[in-house]
Design a protein around this motif. Structure first.
Motif, PDB file in Angstrom:
ATOM      1  N   PHE A 156       0.818  -1.216   0.000  1.00 27.75           N
ATOM      2  CA  PHE A 156       0.000   0.000   0.000  1.00 27.75           C
ATOM      3  C   PHE A 156       0.856   1.272   0.000  1.00 27.75           C
ATOM      4  O   PHE A 156       0.311   2.378  -0.072  1.00 27.75           O
ATOM      5  CB  PHE A 156      -0.911   0.025   1.234  1.00 27.75           C
ATOM      6  CG  PHE A 156      -1.965  -1.037   1.242  1.00 27.75           C
ATOM      7  CD1 PHE A 156      -3.164  -0.851   0.582  1.00 27.75           C
ATOM      8  CD2 PHE A 156      -1.759  -2.248   1.901  1.00 27.75           C
ATOM      9  CE1 PHE A 156      -4.148  -1.844   0.590  1.00 27.75           C
ATOM     10  CE2 PHE A 156      -2.728  -3.240   1.912  1.00 27.75           C
ATOM     11  CZ  PHE A 156      -3.924  -3.032   1.249  1.00 27.75           C
ATOM     12  N   THR A 157       2.189   1.136   0.111  1.00 28.82           N
ATOM     13  CA  THR A 157       3.042   2.317   0.279  1.00 28.82           C
ATOM     14  C   THR A 157       3.006   3.250  -0.924  1.00 28.82           C
ATOM     15  O   THR A 157       3.299   4.434  -0.805  1.00 28.82           O
ATOM     16  CB  THR A 157       4.502   1.907   0.547  1.00 28.82           C
ATOM     17  OG1 THR A 157       4.995   1.128  -0.567  1.00 28.82           O
ATOM     18  CG2 THR A 157       4.607   1.082   1.811  1.00 28.82           C
ATOM     19  N   LYS A 158       2.643   2.716  -2.093  1.00 27.10           N
ATOM     20  CA  LYS A 158       2.593   3.539  -3.300  1.00 27.10           C
ATOM     21  C   LYS A 158       1.175   3.974  -3.647  1.00 27.10           C
ATOM     22  O   LYS A 158       0.945   4.617  -4.664  1.00 27.10           O
ATOM     23  CB  LYS A 158       3.207   2.775  -4.487  1.00 27.10           C
ATOM     24  CG  LYS A 158       4.659   2.380  -4.283  1.00 27.10           C
ATOM     25  CD  LYS A 158       5.190   1.637  -5.495  1.00 27.10           C
ATOM     26  CE  LYS A 158       6.650   1.238  -5.291  1.00 27.10           C
ATOM     27  NZ  LYS A 158       6.839   0.270  -4.232  1.00 27.10           N
ATOM     28  N   MET A 159       0.188   3.621  -2.796  1.00 29.66           N
ATOM     29  CA  MET A 159      -1.208   3.969  -3.061  1.00 29.66           C
ATOM     30  C   MET A 159      -1.569   5.322  -2.456  1.00 29.66           C
ATOM     31  O   MET A 159      -1.024   5.722  -1.426  1.00 29.66           O
ATOM     32  CB  MET A 159      -2.155   2.905  -2.493  1.00 29.66           C
ATOM     33  CG  MET A 159      -2.107   1.573  -3.196  1.00 29.66           C
ATOM     34  SD  MET A 159      -3.462   0.499  -2.597  1.00 29.66           S
ATOM     35  CE  MET A 159      -3.078  -1.030  -3.442  1.00 29.66           C
ATOM     36  N   THR A 160      -2.508   6.010  -3.084  1.00 31.92           N
ATOM     37  CA  THR A 160      -3.074   7.224  -2.522  1.00 31.92           C
ATOM     38  C   THR A 160      -4.186   6.849  -1.541  1.00 31.92           C
ATOM     39  O   THR A 160      -4.621   5.687  -1.482  1.00 31.92           O
ATOM     40  CB  THR A 160      -3.657   8.119  -3.622  1.00 31.92           C
ATOM     41  OG1 THR A 160      -4.753   7.423  -4.253  1.00 31.92           O
ATOM     42  CG2 THR A 160      -2.600   8.435  -4.687  1.00 31.92           C
ATOM     43  N   SER A 161      -4.662   7.840  -0.795  1.00 32.40           N
ATOM     44  CA  SER A 161      -5.755   7.585   0.154  1.00 32.40           C
ATOM     45  C   SER A 161      -7.003   7.077  -0.553  1.00 32.40           C
ATOM     46  O   SER A 161      -7.678   6.166  -0.068  1.00 32.40           O
ATOM     47  CB  SER A 161      -6.078   8.865   0.937  1.00 32.40           C
ATOM     48  OG  SER A 161      -5.004   9.236   1.766  1.00 32.40           O
ATOM     49  N   ALA A 174     -10.805   2.665  -1.904  1.00 32.16           N
ATOM     50  CA  ALA A 174     -11.439   1.820  -2.919  1.00 32.16           C
ATOM     51  C   ALA A 174     -11.106   0.350  -2.690  1.00 32.16           C
ATOM     52  O   ALA A 174     -11.964  -0.527  -2.859  1.00 32.16           O
ATOM     53  CB  ALA A 174     -10.982   2.247  -4.312  1.00 32.16           C
ATOM     54  N   PHE A 175      -9.876   0.053  -2.280  1.00 35.52           N
ATOM     55  CA  PHE A 175      -9.468  -1.339  -2.043  1.00 35.52           C
ATOM     56  C   PHE A 175     -10.292  -1.956  -0.916  1.00 35.52           C
ATOM     57  O   PHE A 175     -10.830  -3.058  -1.056  1.00 35.52           O
ATOM     58  CB  PHE A 175      -7.982  -1.393  -1.700  1.00 35.52           C
ATOM     59  CG  PHE A 175      -7.463  -2.783  -1.436  1.00 35.52           C
ATOM     60  CD1 PHE A 175      -6.931  -3.543  -2.458  1.00 35.52           C
ATOM     61  CD2 PHE A 175      -7.524  -3.338  -0.162  1.00 35.52           C
ATOM     62  CE1 PHE A 175      -6.470  -4.831  -2.222  1.00 35.52           C
ATOM     63  CE2 PHE A 175      -7.062  -4.622   0.091  1.00 35.52           C
ATOM     64  CZ  PHE A 175      -6.531  -5.376  -0.954  1.00 35.52           C
TER      65      PHE A 175
END
Length: 225
Positions: free
Chosen positions: A39-44, A49-50
């Motif tokens: 998740f470190t490269k995901m936005t809020s 959404a995930f």
């Protein structure tokens, strides 16, 4: 999840993520035989959404510690009334007649432009990028190197050397990440752009990475508030 929810990791995992087998969403842990989502490269919004779409009871994840917080999903807009919807439908039909006449004359021009753009992009994507990653003195094996905005990547070998698996074009950005080091972004200008990359030790505590089984808890709010 309609309500705000909180993410936490009660028992951080001590396994080395860099040694996991790469997967589309992160890496596969051989010890617990599960996929660990990165998740470190995901936005809020991507994280929200995930967890709205997935059953999260048995999800293992890798987070920056500032990502373990309370998330508030954006409320859905109210449906349009029948009268409003009917008005919009009439307006759309009126606009369609005008737009269709304009688009007919522009079709051939836009087609030619798209074809030339595709040809130009294919000609530009011809840079083979290779280099060595160090900590300033010694080579760093196992550094993750990913093309920004994609899941395409590779990792440095025992001597810190790497060759990116696909040809790049000028302006592409490679992201170098390694546990305990500051992530570094590098803009590609030519084949020598990443010939020598030195990562720095990460000193800030607010960028600590935590990995483990994800605990999600909905945060309920009173209807009076």
């Amino acid at each position: 999840m309609k309500n705000p929810f909180n993410l936490s990791i009660k028992s951080p995992c001590q396994e080395n993520f860099q040694k996991f087998t790469p997967t589309a969403k992160g890496g596969f842990c051989g010890s617990c035989e599960k996929e660990v989502v990165d998740f470190t490269k995901m936005t809020s919004n991507e994280i929200i959404a995930f967890f709205k779409a997935k059953e999260t009871q048995n999800v293992c994840g890798r987070f920056n510690n500032n990502q373990l917080k309370t998330y508030s999903p954006t409320p859905k807009r109210k449906k349009l009334s029948f009268i409003s919807a009917f008005g919009l439908a009439c307006l759309s039909l009126f606009s369609f007649g005008t737009a269709q006449a304009q688009n007919t004359s522009k079709t051939s021009d836009s087609s030619d432009k798209n074809n030339s753009k595709v040809l130009q992009e294919s000609q530009e994507s011809n840079i083979t990028v290779e280099g060595t990653v160090t900590d300033g003195e010694l080579p760093l094996p196992g550094v993750n190197i990913v093309l920004q905005g994609t899941t395409v990547g590779t990792s440095s070998d025992f001597d810190g050397n790497f060759t990116f698996p696909q040809k790049l074009k000028k302006g592409d950005i490679l992201v170098f990440s390694y546990l305990g080091m500051k992530s570094q972004k590098l803009v590609i200008n030519d084949k020598n752009s990443a010939s020598s990359v030195a990562l720095q030790v990460m000193m800030e505590g607010d960028t600590c990475i935590i990995m483990g089984k994800v605990a999600t808890k909905e945060v309920y709010k009173s209807k009076r508030n």
